[in-house]
Structures are given as C-alpha cells and as structure tokens.
Design an enzyme around this catalytic site. Structure first.
Site, PDB file in Angstrom:
ATOM      1  N   ASP A 147       0.550  16.553  14.945  1.00  0.00           N
ATOM      2  CA  ASP A 147       0.739  16.618  13.487  1.00  0.00           C
ATOM      3  C   ASP A 147      -0.588  16.517  12.746  1.00  0.00           C
ATOM      4  OD1 ASP A 147       2.233  16.940  11.169  1.00  0.00           O
ATOM      5  OD2 ASP A 147       2.619  14.797  10.931  1.00  0.00           O
ATOM      6  N   LEU A 152       0.806  -1.209   0.000  1.00  0.00           N
ATOM      7  CA  LEU A 152       0.000   0.000   0.000  1.00  0.00           C
ATOM      8  C   LEU A 152       0.843   1.264   0.000  1.00  0.00           C
ATOM      9  CD1 LEU A 152      -2.781  -1.014   2.542  1.00  0.00           C
ATOM     10  CD2 LEU A 152      -3.007  -0.812   0.070  1.00  0.00           C
ATOM     11  N   GLY A 153       1.970   1.233   0.683  1.00  0.00           N
ATOM     12  CA  GLY A 153       2.791   2.428   0.772  1.00  0.00           C
ATOM     13  C   GLY A 153       4.040   2.167   1.587  1.00  0.00           C
ATOM     14  N   TRP A 154       4.770   3.223   1.827  1.00  0.00           N
ATOM     15  CA  TRP A 154       6.026   3.089   2.558  1.00  0.00           C
ATOM     16  C   TRP A 154       6.375   4.428   3.188  1.00  0.00           C
ATOM     17  CZ3 TRP A 154      10.504   5.913   1.683  1.00  0.00           C
ATOM     18  CH2 TRP A 154      10.433   6.790   0.593  1.00  0.00           C
ATOM     19  N   GLY A 155       7.319   4.390   4.070  1.00  0.00           N
ATOM     20  CA  GLY A 155       7.852   5.598   4.673  1.00  0.00           C
ATOM     21  C   GLY A 155       9.248   5.314   5.185  1.00  0.00           C
ATOM     22  N   PHE A 177      10.013   5.130   8.043  1.00  0.00           N
ATOM     23  CA  PHE A 177       9.809   4.383   9.270  1.00  0.00           C
ATOM     24  C   PHE A 177       9.442   2.928   9.011  1.00  0.00           C
ATOM     25  CE2 PHE A 177       7.061   3.323  12.946  1.00  0.00           C
ATOM     26  CZ  PHE A 177       7.893   3.684  13.990  1.00  0.00           C
ATOM     27  N   SER A 178       8.738   2.667   7.922  1.00  0.00           N
ATOM     28  CA  SER A 178       8.145   1.347   7.716  1.00  0.00           C
ATOM     29  C   SER A 178       7.643   1.186   6.288  1.00  0.00           C
ATOM     30  CB  SER A 178       6.951   1.174   8.668  1.00  0.00           C
ATOM     31  OG  SER A 178       5.964   2.157   8.374  1.00  0.00           O
ATOM     32  N   THR A 179       7.219  -0.033   5.985  1.00  0.00           N
ATOM     33  CA  THR A 179       6.430  -0.281   4.778  1.00  0.00           C
ATOM     34  C   THR A 179       5.046  -0.736   5.228  1.00  0.00           C
ATOM     35  OG1 THR A 179       7.288  -2.555   4.644  1.00  0.00           O
ATOM     36  CG2 THR A 179       8.377  -0.861   3.292  1.00  0.00           C
ATOM     37  N   VAL A 180       4.038  -0.518   4.390  1.00  0.00           N
ATOM     38  CA  VAL A 180       2.657  -0.821   4.756  1.00  0.00           C
ATOM     39  C   VAL A 180       2.030  -1.696   3.681  1.00  0.00           C
ATOM     40  CG1 VAL A 180       0.443   0.151   5.459  1.00  0.00           C
ATOM     41  CG2 VAL A 180       2.541   1.438   5.854  1.00  0.00           C
TER      42      VAL A 180
END
Length: 544
Positions: A214, A87-90, A92-95
């Site tokens: 945030d 679904l996505g990533w950052g 910090f992590s992958t999703v």
C-alpha cells in the site's frame, strides 16, 4: 518465531500486566524496541491536510469489542505512557500523542479495537515489524522504515486492546505535494526521497521477505526530531468530547481512515464471558461515557518546524525546470543542512536535506504468504493486481514509480474514472496502455478479471479509442520539463512501470541509477545479480 506470518496471540494475565506470547515456540516475546510505525500514517495523513474537513470515529463504536475510551491523562503499561492529545483515528484504532516517562520522549500510541479479528490483524503487523527490527543493521534501507518502540495489551471496559508505541514522525508526502500547490516538488528533493525509498524497499523485499502492498504519498513520512516535539503545545479542545461528525471520505485519509483494514487469519484470542463480566463490574477509572468522542487534534504543519524545511526554496534544485518548480511559498530553505547538487546550466546549487520513512505496514504481507489479493490503493495499483494475476514484491515498485511521478508533477500518474459504458478498471488499464504503448497480450488475458476487460484477441473490451502518450512526451508536453530532464525521468521510471511484473526492475538495482548518483550514500551500494528480481524471492508471485 518464524518469518512466515504464523500468528502471535496476546495473552492477558493479571489486570495491568500483559505480554504477547509466541504460541509456536511458547516463548515470551519481550516488548520490542525499534521496529516500525503504522500509527503515523493514520496520524499524519490527517495532519497534513487540515484544510479538508476532518471527521471522527463513530461514538457507537465505543462498546465491548470496539474502541477503548482513551482520555487525556490516562496512563498505559504500568504508568509508563501518559496520553496528551488525540492525533487521529481509523476503523482499526485510535492514535494518541503520549509522553514516555521511561525514555523521556513523546511517542505515538495506537490503541487497537478489541474485537478478535482486529487483535489478530495487529498481531500479524507486530510480527512483520519484528522481522524488520531483526534484519541486518548494515543495510541502510532499514533506517528508512518507521520504528515500533513497544507493544503491550491494555485492558479496559471494552475488552483487551493491543497497543503499539511508535516513534513520532512529521507530515507525509501528500503534505509536501500540497505545500508546492500540486505543481511539483523540486527535483533535488525528489531524488533524495527516491533513493531513500528504494533502499528501504530493497530492505523489505530482499532482506525481510516483506511486501508493503500500500505504498502511496500518505504512507511515506518526513522525519522530525524530538526537539521539535518538545515545543508542540496541547490544544485547548483536546479534553472536550464531541459527537461524531461528517463521515465523508477525502484524499487526506490514509490506510486506516480510507478503508477498514484487511482482516488476516491467525490464531484466535481468548475472549471469554468471564472476562466480559470482570470489565463490566470494574470499568477503567475516568473512562469516557458512551457516545462521546474526543476530537482529533493533529499537528499543525510540521514542515515549518523541521529545521531543514523552513523558509523558501527560491531557485534551488530546479534542474532545467525553473518555471515548473518555482514556488515562493515552499517550506524549504538552503541552510547548513543541505546538499550541493548539479543545478541549471551545470551550476551547483544547495538543496535542503530531507529524510523520509516508509510507514503503515498494517496491510503488509510476506513474500511467501499473501493475506489477500485486495491490495494497493487505486491510483498506485499495478496492472497484475487489476487483472487478478499473480503478484509479488514488484507491485511495490510500480507504486513507487507512481509516487515519484506525483512528486515531480503534483498529479496522479493514473487517475481512472467510471464512464457510461466502462468501469474504473477499464479506464485504469486503458490509461496504463496509453502510457506504455505496448503490453503483453498473453498476460493481459491470464488474470481472473481479464475477460471483463479484454476480448479474446487481447483488445480492450469496453474502451476502443486510445490516445497513446509515452511518459517522456507527457513530462515534456504537459508539464514543460526540458527534453533532457524529461528523458532522464522517463529512463528512471520506465523500468519500474513494466506491465509484466516479472520483468520489472527491482528496487536495489534502481538505487544505483545514475540519476540518483549525487544523492546516494557513497559508502553503501546494493549488489544485485540482475536488473529484475532474479535474486529477490517472491518478486513476481507468491512463494509456494
């Protein structure tokens, strides 16, 4: 387990079996059900703006201490969760979208990088989410904060990764703003969002002692039911690795993708050399080769799949601003799932119901323990944070007011830029003063950064010509709201745009605003002892 932010540590036992242990009480914390979701902010932040070029995580970050090489079909937590697509990533992590075999539903699985500081940060987040879960069920604001369903530690070739399982939600408010062409969302819909966010913030602040820090459109998600998820097809490209692409930053990036997460201090996690050796000898079956990245495949517009968000708005919920809010391609319709609100000229009109939840508590903190002073995304940043003054839960209400203005108009309330002779901070404070007209000079001079922005007389140091433009006039002159509606909106937002955080009106009090009466739950009312944060500990400063 206390609520003061003392850290948990993931305790890795035998391969395939992990538990998160509270080292304060030495009690095993069972896998949580129903807390929150930081994942979808990352997930949906990308899905909502597919028109903007998407980039992926760096393949070089797949190493010991980095990302886990998730693959389609991989099973997690005793084979309970099966990965279906990315679904996505950052940073910090992958999703990942996964199927929960036990609960028979789709979930969002966030797999955190395994380096110690990322694990510590995720443990802080879990503690905050647990506090939210344990709060008063009678407070309706709890229903408008995303739910963490489970958490565990997954061992792989790159280390031990904290994993969080969240409910899957729809797109975020940025997507909604874009669906109306940045011309403003109908007022009746904005009112529903405003009410739900206010009671959610009251729950966080008053009941939990938590500050989001945030709030922005990307971190507020629209609910979508599991029936809609059942019809989401897996894209053909999900199993095809690709190399890293452009790393340009765009507005669609949310908490995780826009910046690295704030690293919080906590107890260290054991990261022994023996563990490193074990994984080197026994890598996870079918793990991806180093240097390959599965491309993200976020949902296409979930607004079109949400039953109450299909079709066109035509002329519903325009409230005296037909021209301003008339959008033939709107994703809303006036079906059975609607509210009847006061419309133009006193008539009553159907407005589609919408339910939203606050997401991404990865940067959240406690009212009694701030992890950092580097908080809030630029356009939603409060003056006390810009100045380097003390801040508290009231900073969230400033961000809330900025979001509501953006929903109504399609534009940022504050969008500071650098100039030849001034900084973004200079411009930001100048824009705030132009809107508010008056500001407390004593406070303006009391911050860590005040000398950079103001002279000894409390005047702006680098910007000398100001154009004062009060909120009501901005709404009426620039966005063509009627005088009556502009006044109503100004009366609603201005108490939360108070320069002095101690005098800013609290979320619970504002949820009882006459402007929201027609969308408020008649069975639920937040009782407060005052308009400002007299009864909200940590309202304007950290509790010490």
């Amino acid at each position: 387990m206390g609520s003061d932010g003392s850290s948990l540590s993931p305790k890795v036992s035998q391969p395939g079996h992990t538990e998160i242990v509270d080292h304060v009480s030495e009690k095993v914390i069972t896998n949580g059900k129903n807390v929150n979701k930081k994942v979808n902010a990352e997930v949906d932040g990308k899905s909502m703006v597919e028109k903007v070029k998407t980039h992926e995580e760096n393949a070089e970050d797949y190493h010991y201490g980095g990302y886990h090489p998730v693959y389609i079909g991989e099973e997690f937590h005793h084979r309970r969760y099966v990965v279906e697509r990315k679904l996505g990533w950052g940073h910090f992590s992958t999703v990942w979208l996964a199927y929960d075999r036990a609960a028979k539903r789709r979930v969002a699985l966030k797999v955190v990088r395994s380096a110690e500081h990322y694990r510590e940060t995720s443990i802080d987040e879990i503690r905050i989410l647990q506090k939210i879960r344990e709060g008063d069920e009678k407070h309706l604001g709890k229903k408008h904060i995303i739910s963490l369903l489970d958490y565990f530690v997954h061992r792989g070739p790159n280390g031990a990764h904290v994993c969080m399982v969240f409910e899957v939600l729809g797109e975020n408010l940025l997507s909604l703003i874009q669906s109306y062409g940045h011309r403003g969302v109908p007022v009746g819909i904005v009112k529903q969002i405003a009410y739900q966010l206010l009671i959610a913030l009251d729950y966080l602040h008053r009941e939990c002692g938590i500050i989001h820090t945030d709030l922005k459109p990307e971190n507020v998600l629209i609910c979508i039911d599991q029936d809609a998820l059942q019809h989401i097809e897996a894209p053909a490209t999900t199993s095809s690795p690709t190399s890293n692409t452009s790393s340009s930053k765009t507005r669609n990036n949310t908490g995780y993708t826009a910046k690295a997460p704030i690293i919080k201090r906590g107890q260290s996690v054991d990261n022994s050399a023996q563990e490193r050796k074990t994984f080197a000898k026994n890598p996870t079956k079918n793990s991806k080769p180093a240097g390959q990245v599965i491309p993200s495949s976020p949902f296409t517009s979930t607004l079109s799949r949400f039953p109450s968000l299909e079709g066109a708005v035509s002329e519903i919920s325009l409230r005296d601003s037909q021209k301003h809010n008339s959008h033939p391609n709107s994703p809303f319709s006036s079906g059975d799932n609607s509210l009847i609100l006061d419309g133009v000229n006193g008539s009553q009109e159907p407005v589609p119901k919408i339910t939203v939840k606050i997401a991404d508590l990865g940067n959240a903190c406690w009212t009694r323990k701030h992890f950092t002073n580097d908080v809030q995304t630029r356009q939603y940043r409060s003056p006390e944070v810009i100045l380097g003054c003390r801040w508290g839960a009231s900073a969230d209400c400033w961000s809330f007011a900025c979001i509501i203005f953006e929903l109504l108009t399609g534009d940022y309330l504050f969008d500071p830029r650098n100039g030849n002779s001034y900084s973004k901070e200079d411009d930001h404070i100048a824009q705030i003063i132009e809107l508010l007209v008056n500001y407390p000079k004593q406070m303006a001079l009391s911050g860590k950064h005040s000398r950079d922005l103001f002279n000894r007389r409390g005047e702006l140091r680098n910007i000398h010509k100001l154009k004062f433009w009060p909120l009501k006039d901005v709404l009426e002159q620039k966005y063509h709201f009627s005088a009556e509606l502009a006044q109503q909106i100004s009366d609603f937002l201005s108490p939360m745009l108070c320069f002095d955080p101690a005098k800013r009106t609290n979320a619970g009090y504002m949820s009882n605003s006459p402007w929201l009466r027609e969308v408020a739950d008649p069975t639920f009312k937040i009782e407060t002892t005052g308009a400002t944060g007299e009864d909200v500990p940590g309202w304007a400063t950290e509790i010490r």
